[in-house]
Design an enzyme around this catalytic site. Structure first.
Site, PDB file in Angstrom:
ATOM      1  CG  ASP A  14     -70.247  65.217  78.983  1.00 18.97           C
ATOM      2  OD1 ASP A  14     -70.280  65.109  77.741  1.00 18.97           O
ATOM      3  OD2 ASP A  14     -69.238  65.622  79.596  1.00 18.97           O
ATOM      4  CG  ASP A  39     -65.654  65.659  74.204  1.00 17.89           C
ATOM      5  OD1 ASP A  39     -65.182  66.485  73.404  1.00 17.89           O
ATOM      6  OD2 ASP A  39     -65.038  65.263  75.200  1.00 17.89           O
TER       7      ASP A  39
HETATM    8  N1  GLY Z   1     -65.517  64.015  77.354  1.00 15.67           N
HETATM    9  C1  GLY Z   1     -64.270  64.353  77.929  1.00 15.67           C
HETATM   10  C2  GLY Z   1     -63.186  63.444  77.546  1.00 15.67           C
HETATM   11  O1  GLY Z   1     -63.257  62.738  76.552  1.00 15.67           O
HETATM   12  O2  GLY Z   1     -62.210  63.433  78.278  1.00 15.67           O
END
Ligand code: GLY
Length: 379
Positions: A100, A157
């Protein structure tokens, strides 16, 4: 067609932008030393203190940059830069970081660098890109998502994080970053997008062969369900990979997952549930999914031929109008704008459902920023 639809909605677009700017001029001053995630009794919390490595910690800075680019108000720049500095503690700690890092640095330091060319911001984005690229598994052809025991796990994601690698390739004139991003995007397209254009949230891949091992329900309501924020990450993520690479299959995939989102949104009166396949009751909502999907649909509308634009642009505006009319709070008693976001379909954790979440405010504002015609692409 694109300009015609935008101009038909100009009064509404300008009005929403003004409401956001008016509120945030005050709120940004009140929260200028924080990195908010949500609000408690209407007041922003502070992740710089609570968990500086949390994956959403780039959104506040990115939100401020959207407002800076859209208004030229230097106060937003100052708040964005304060948050960028606070985030250095996460880089220094390193252990809390994973795939992330794109969410964290591409729209904070990365935007700062693209606007002003500062060396420190460039370094931050560069460190983040190197961390992300180093997670690539060449045998499995994927970027590993999280840390710990979740070996071989790839989550949808991730498609929003790889634009950081497209940037690094351009910035350093070095194809390796782009090669990693492309290879990962191909793996996700093959393994996460189902035949019916819904997506898996989490897929486990064999680390040596890249073969599909199993899928998990993740933040949706169960295996085989259709978590709406995951679907939205796919809509925006695949169109971004198309924009950065020109590869037709990413545009085709973005359209397929968007068409599925639009069909289900329409069946739900444009109020997006946490999962398109959740039980009818309780009627759980995730407004953040709508905001993210709208951003992706606007970019799809810009990318497709004249006769296809209407579907994506009108759907995006429909989603955003529903958010504006039913779920936005423009008053000062509550510091967040978009209400009723949900982390996941978790009935046993009601505190994580129907709350304001910073990326809701970020993507809602980014969508309006796009409709206003500001064309700097943050991702
Ligand atoms: N990236 C984690 C979420 O969208 O909650």
């Amino acid at each position: 067609m694109y300009n015609k639809i935008v101009s038909e909605n100009k009064e509404w677009i300008d009005g929403v932008w003004e409401k956001i700017d008016k509120k945030m001029k005050t709120v940004s001053e009140l929260s200028k030393d924080k990195i908010p995630y949500t609000t408690v009794n209407g007041v922003h919390n502070n992740m710089a203190k609570d968990d500086v490595s949390w994956w959403t910690n780039g959104f506040w800075s990115g939100f401020m940059w959207l407002l800076y680019v859209g208004t030229g108000d230097e106060r937003y720049r100052a708040v964005a830069e304060t948050a960028e500095n606070l985030l250095d503690a996460a880089l220094e700690d390193y252990d809390g970081l994973h795939h992330d890092v794109g969410f964290m640095w591409h729209i904070s330091a990365g935007v700062n660098y693209r606007l002003f060319g500062g060396k420190k911001s460039r370094l931050r984005a560069t460190y983040a890109a190197n961390i992300l690229a180093s997670r690539y598994n060449p045998d499995g052809r994927f970027i590993r998502s999280w840390n710990g025991d979740n070996r071989g796990w790839v989550i949808i994601d991730s498609m929003m994080n790889i634009p950081l690698l497209y940037w690094a390739s351009e910035e350093y004139d070095d194809n390796r970053f782009k090669a990693v991003a492309l290879s990962h995007a191909e793996t996700v397209m093959k393994n996460h997008v189902r035949a019916d254009a819904t997506v898996h949230h989490i897929v486990k891949l064999d680390e040596e062969t890249g073969e599909f091992v199993e899928a998990f329900g993740g933040q949706g309501c169960g295996l085989g369900s259709a978590w709406t924020r995951g679907q939205a990450w796919a809509v925006y993520g695949f169109i971004l990979s198309y924009i950065h690479t020109g590869r037709q299959e990413f545009l085709d995939t973005a359209k397929r997952v968007a068409n599925m989102f639009i069909a289900n949104a329409s069946a739900n009166d444009w109020v997006i549930p946490i999962d398109f396949r959740q039980p009818e009751e309780p009627r759980l909502i995730d407004t953040t999914a709508a905001a993210i999907a709208a951003c992706g649909m606007i970019e799809i509308a810009k990318s497709v031929g004249e006769n296809e634009k209407k579907l994506y642009l009108k759907s995006a505006i429909r989603l955003l109008k529903t958010l504006d009319e039913r779920f936005c709070d423009y008053g000062l008693e509550e510091q967040s704008i978009l209400q009723m976001g949900s982390e996941a379909y978790r009935l046993e954790q009601p505190e994580k459902i129907h709350i304001p979440i910073i990326y809701g405010d970020y993507f809602f504002t980014e969508a309006i920023y796009k409709l206003k015609g500001f064309d700097m692409l943050f991702w």
